[in-house]
Design a protein around this motif. Structure first.
Motif, PDB file in Angstrom:
ATOM      1  N   ARG A  44       0.822  -1.223   0.000  1.00 40.98           N
ATOM      2  CA  ARG A  44       0.000   0.000   0.000  1.00 40.98           C
ATOM      3  C   ARG A  44       0.856   1.272   0.000  1.00 40.98           C
ATOM      4  NH1 ARG A  44      -2.211   3.847  -0.464  1.00 40.98           N
ATOM      5  NH2 ARG A  44      -4.343   4.520  -0.073  1.00 40.98           N
ATOM      6  N   ASN A  45       2.140   1.096   0.304  1.00 41.16           N
ATOM      7  CA  ASN A  45       3.055   2.251   0.310  1.00 41.16           C
ATOM      8  C   ASN A  45       3.780   2.435  -1.027  1.00 41.16           C
ATOM      9  OD1 ASN A  45       2.330   2.422   2.974  1.00 41.16           O
ATOM     10  ND2 ASN A  45       4.183   1.411   3.730  1.00 41.16           N
ATOM     11  N   TRP A  46       3.489   1.574  -1.989  1.00 44.12           N
ATOM     12  CA  TRP A  46       4.188   1.676  -3.267  1.00 44.12           C
ATOM     13  C   TRP A  46       3.716   2.883  -4.075  1.00 44.12           C
ATOM     14  CZ3 TRP A  46       3.659  -4.140  -5.095  1.00 44.12           C
ATOM     15  CH2 TRP A  46       4.472  -4.938  -4.275  1.00 44.12           C
ATOM     16  N   GLN A  47       4.506   3.226  -5.082  1.00 44.36           N
ATOM     17  CA  GLN A  47       4.172   4.374  -5.928  1.00 44.36           C
ATOM     18  C   GLN A  47       3.114   3.994  -6.978  1.00 44.36           C
ATOM     19  OE1 GLN A  47       7.764   6.193  -7.485  1.00 44.36           O
ATOM     20  NE2 GLN A  47       8.758   6.135  -5.477  1.00 44.36           N
ATOM     21  N   VAL A  48       2.500   5.020  -7.521  1.00 40.98           N
ATOM     22  CA  VAL A  48       1.411   4.843  -8.493  1.00 40.98           C
ATOM     23  C   VAL A  48       1.948   4.664  -9.911  1.00 40.98           C
ATOM     24  CG1 VAL A  48      -0.658   5.878  -9.506  1.00 40.98           C
ATOM     25  CG2 VAL A  48      -0.004   6.421  -7.150  1.00 40.98           C
ATOM     26  N   VAL A  49       1.520   3.606 -10.565  1.00 42.85           N
ATOM     27  CA  VAL A  49       1.772   3.500 -12.008  1.00 42.85           C
ATOM     28  C   VAL A  49       0.709   4.324 -12.729  1.00 42.85           C
ATOM     29  CG1 VAL A  49       2.120   1.963 -13.974  1.00 42.85           C
ATOM     30  CG2 VAL A  49       2.689   1.169 -11.656  1.00 42.85           C
ATOM     31  N   ALA A  50      -0.559   4.031 -12.443  1.00 46.06           N
ATOM     32  CA  ALA A  50      -1.678   4.763 -13.062  1.00 46.06           C
ATOM     33  C   ALA A  50      -2.996   4.347 -12.410  1.00 46.06           C
ATOM     34  CB  ALA A  50      -1.735   4.471 -14.561  1.00 46.06           C
ATOM     35  N   PRO A  51      -3.987   5.217 -12.484  1.00 46.93           N
ATOM     36  CA  PRO A  51      -5.333   4.797 -12.083  1.00 46.93           C
ATOM     37  C   PRO A  51      -6.067   4.236 -13.301  1.00 46.93           C
ATOM     38  CG  PRO A  51      -5.331   7.130 -12.543  1.00 46.93           C
ATOM     39  CD  PRO A  51      -3.932   6.638 -12.833  1.00 46.93           C
ATOM     40  N   VAL A  62      -6.486   1.699  -8.750  1.00 44.88           N
ATOM     41  CA  VAL A  62      -5.163   2.301  -8.789  1.00 44.88           C
ATOM     42  C   VAL A  62      -4.158   1.168  -8.887  1.00 44.88           C
ATOM     43  CG1 VAL A  62      -3.421   3.645  -7.556  1.00 44.88           C
ATOM     44  CG2 VAL A  62      -5.795   4.353  -7.465  1.00 44.88           C
ATOM     45  N   LEU A  64      -0.386   0.070  -8.459  1.00 39.77           N
ATOM     46  CA  LEU A  64       0.861   0.464  -7.794  1.00 39.77           C
ATOM     47  C   LEU A  64       1.979  -0.475  -8.245  1.00 39.77           C
ATOM     48  CD1 LEU A  64      -0.499   0.815  -4.119  1.00 39.77           C
ATOM     49  CD2 LEU A  64      -0.421   2.570  -5.909  1.00 39.77           C
TER      50      LEU A  64
END
Lengths: 166, 166
Positions: A44-51, A62, A64
């Motif tokens: 849940r702390n990972w970065q966003v690729v895309a929604p 989302v 991640l």
């Protein structure tokens, strides 16, 4: 060394007595999908690729990525290296009670993961798929539907639908 | 010390000659909205508070938070502490060419930030608002619309619409 070992045994025994719920919690944490995929710690702390979003299922998602995934997306590395993990978080969309033009996340029907291990998952494009509902893995027949759809639609993007949204 | 200082001057002068584009790039990086809010470095690497979506504007959004923000959201701390920064990334939604039931991010019409500084922004609930279009700040009259809407709708949540989506 022997003294250290017996201290460890005593502490473990004490922990077992004092915190009987602990082993169950640990067991739940490493529950595996039929594919062997588990829920990665800290995802849940990972970065966003895309929604992404679907009207037909009324969901907002989302996607991640772990650090290996994010590096690969940002440098356009294909195929994704072993160790890549993608997480797809999904929520039923509900109208914001404070601003009804906006849809916000409601209940979370599932979480899904794609784990790249080109040897272990050679028969499914190098990817292990995992779907969890309320923390419990979906049955094998559900997991059997993942790869065929990824294979049919995004073979040329290493079986990954999502692109990085800058 | 004087020798060190003159070396720095020479290096800076050389950089100016060799990389004439550099000062402009630096200047662009710290461009400020009329409120004084700037685009925070590394915001794209922040964690996700929640996604949101609007049909009327055909947009998908993801709200990210810096580490102070995420800590406050996860511990239900209100009001948000000074130093909190929220980033709202928005994209026009487009149908995935590979899976048309799914909407994916298209062009990004703007990015927005909320910066908590209870002294500096005392007149707007302690929040500084910043909207940027193609890296350039929106005009003052646009910024003047931010706080009234937040004040009218989410005063009881420290003027923040978004809730943490676990």
């Amino acid at each position: 060394m022997r003294r250290y070992a017996s201290t460890v045994v005593v502490l473990l025994a004490a922990a077992w007595v004092l915190f009987p719920v602990l082993p169950a919690a640990i067991a739940a944490d490493v529950v595996a999908a039929p594919t062997g995929v588990t829920i990665p710690k800290g995802y849940r702390n990972w970065q966003v690729v895309a929604p992404s979003q679907r009207d037909d299922t009324d969901e907002i998602r989302v996607i991640l990525g772990n650090s290996i995934a994010m590096k690969a997306f940002r440098k356009n590395v294909l195929p994704f290296p072993d160790g890549t993990i993608l997480a797809k978080l999904a929520w039923k969309r509900v109208k914001s009670p404070e601003f009804p033009k906006t849809f916000i996340p409601g209940v979370a029907p599932r979480i899904e993961f794609m784990v790249k291990d080109s040897k272990k998952y050679a028969s499914t494009g190098g990817w292990g798929f995992g779907r969890f509902i309320d923390g419990k893995p979906a049955p094998a027949e559900v997991h059997a539907t993942c790869f065929p759809c990824h294979q049919a639609n995004v073979k040329d993007h290493d079986f990954v639908f999502t692109r990085y949204a800058p």
